[in-house]
Write an enzyme that holds these catalytic residues in place. Structure first.
Site, PDB file in Angstrom:
ATOM      1  N   ASP A  20       9.559 117.230 -10.395  1.00 41.46           N
ATOM      2  CA  ASP A  20       9.557 117.352  -8.935  1.00 41.46           C
ATOM      3  C   ASP A  20       9.617 118.852  -8.659  1.00 41.46           C
ATOM      4  O   ASP A  20      10.613 119.513  -8.976  1.00 41.46           O
ATOM      5  CB  ASP A  20      10.783 116.632  -8.360  1.00 41.46           C
ATOM      6  CG  ASP A  20      10.896 116.790  -6.850  1.00 41.46           C
ATOM      7  OD1 ASP A  20      10.186 117.640  -6.268  1.00 41.46           O
ATOM      8  OD2 ASP A  20      11.700 116.055  -6.252  1.00 41.46           O
ATOM      9  N   TYR A  45       2.318 121.462   7.523  1.00 44.17           N
ATOM     10  CA  TYR A  45       1.275 121.638   6.515  1.00 44.17           C
ATOM     11  C   TYR A  45       0.550 122.972   6.721  1.00 44.17           C
ATOM     12  O   TYR A  45       0.439 123.795   5.799  1.00 44.17           O
ATOM     13  CB  TYR A  45       0.284 120.469   6.581  1.00 44.17           C
ATOM     14  CG  TYR A  45      -0.744 120.499   5.477  1.00 44.17           C
ATOM     15  CD1 TYR A  45      -0.438 120.026   4.209  1.00 44.17           C
ATOM     16  CD2 TYR A  45      -2.020 121.019   5.700  1.00 44.17           C
ATOM     17  CE1 TYR A  45      -1.373 120.066   3.184  1.00 44.17           C
ATOM     18  CE2 TYR A  45      -2.960 121.062   4.685  1.00 44.17           C
ATOM     19  CZ  TYR A  45      -2.631 120.579   3.437  1.00 44.17           C
ATOM     20  OH  TYR A  45      -3.561 120.634   2.414  1.00 44.17           O
ATOM     21  N   LYS A  89       0.440 126.441   4.357  1.00 41.88           N
ATOM     22  CA  LYS A  89      -0.770 126.967   3.719  1.00 41.88           C
ATOM     23  C   LYS A  89      -1.060 128.403   4.189  1.00 41.88           C
ATOM     24  O   LYS A  89      -1.583 129.219   3.437  1.00 41.88           O
ATOM     25  CB  LYS A  89      -1.955 126.031   3.964  1.00 41.88           C
ATOM     26  CG  LYS A  89      -1.756 124.622   3.362  1.00 41.88           C
ATOM     27  CD  LYS A  89      -1.565 124.637   1.845  1.00 41.88           C
ATOM     28  CE  LYS A  89      -1.464 123.231   1.274  1.00 41.88           C
ATOM     29  NZ  LYS A  89      -1.359 123.186  -0.190  1.00 41.88           N
TER      30      LYS A  89
END
Ligand SMILES: NC(=O)c1ccc[n+]([C@@H]2O[C@H](COP(=O)([O-])OP(=O)(O)OC[C@H]3O[C@@H](n4cnc5c(N)ncnc54)[C@H](O)[C@@H]3O)[C@@H](O)[C@H]2O)c1
Length: 237
Positions: free
Chosen positions: A82, A189, A193
């Site tokens: 993980d 998200y 990025k």
């Protein structure tokens, strides 16, 4: 240590020039999030060229199947990891090095990522008359913190390579096209990025000092498990 020039923009890469895949033979490669859409073919491609690949992911079952198949090349293993756990990542790097022919870490692909399909609680509007709700920021934990752990450990283990000039040190992040455009509803998200693009832009100014090349891959829409139903609908437009 490999000698690299200071970073300088020299225009677009000419992708018509064939790459020399021979140099991958015997190299030690780590791929995080390696059991699914983008990671799995990446791992296979490296293994097919004779690199020793440590494929890591959360789920051991399917990943092990991939590693078993890749054993046909005798040069792949699956490591359960993980990426939000520093300790898991240390074990992943140690396993990759132990399995490799030169006891080295040469190419690291930080690919593990999740999207709003896994739940993004930054925007949902809570009842203003109730207590504010603390967001979980799980996407930030995987996409940004996890990748920063991978970067930190890659630098550590790159520096333990055999001390010769021809030894390459390469770090590749799977970013996203969303780091160049407005991407409605992708709160965490898109933030992560963009942040990884910032990490790449920062690293490329210093990493040559340690002979490390850094690359940011920015895919557009690719059909995979990461996508939400809403993404699928947008991509079909
Ligand atoms: N699919 C797209 O349209 C698209 C576009 C741009 C960028 N990307 C990026 O590509 C990368 C790969 O995504 P994909 O499309 O192959 O999706 P995918 O869901 O098929 O693969 C992602 C993998 O990451 C693993 N993962 C998730 N959390 C993890 C964790 N904490 N630790 C370890 N592994 C973890 C998942 O189990 C999965 O196997 C991601 O970083 C994603 O953001 C995808």
């Amino acid at each position: 240590m490999p000698q690299l020039p200071r970073y300088e923009y020299t225009g677009p890469v000419d992708c018509t020039i064939p790459t020399n895949r021979e140099v991958l033979k015997g190299k030690s490669v780590v791929v995080t999030g390696g059991k699914n859409r983008m990671g799995e073919p990446t791992a296979r491609a490296f293994a097919a060229e004779g690199a020793f690949v440590a494929i890591s992911d959360l789920d051991i079952t399917k990943g092990n199947g991939v590693a078993e198949e890749l054993k046909l090349y005798r040069n792949a293993q699956f490591v359960k990891c993980d990426t939000t756990s520093w300790e898991d990542q240390v074990s992943m790097f140690e396993a990759a090095i132990a399995h490799s022919p030169h006891k080295s870490c040469d190419i690291v692909i930080a690919n593990a990522g999740i999207s709003r399909a896994s739940g993004d609680d930054l925007w949902p509007l809570d009842d203003p008359d109730s207590a504010p709700v603390k967001p979980k920021l799980n996407i930030v934990n995987v996409n940004l913190i996890g990748t920063m752990y991978t970067w930190k450990l890659a630098v550590h283990y790159f520096r333990k390579q055999p001390d010769t000039e021809d030894w390459d040190r390469c770090f590749i992040m799977t970013g996203s096209m969303t780091a160049w455009i407005d991407s409605p509803a992708n709160w965490q998200y898109t933030s992560t990025k963009y942040a990884l693009q910032g990490l790449m832009r920062t690293a490329r100014r210093n990493s040559h000092e340690q002979g490390i090349r850094i690359n940011y891959v920015a895919p557009c829409y690719v059909k995979s498990a990461i996508r939400s139903a809403e993404d699928e609908a947008q991509a079909d437009i």
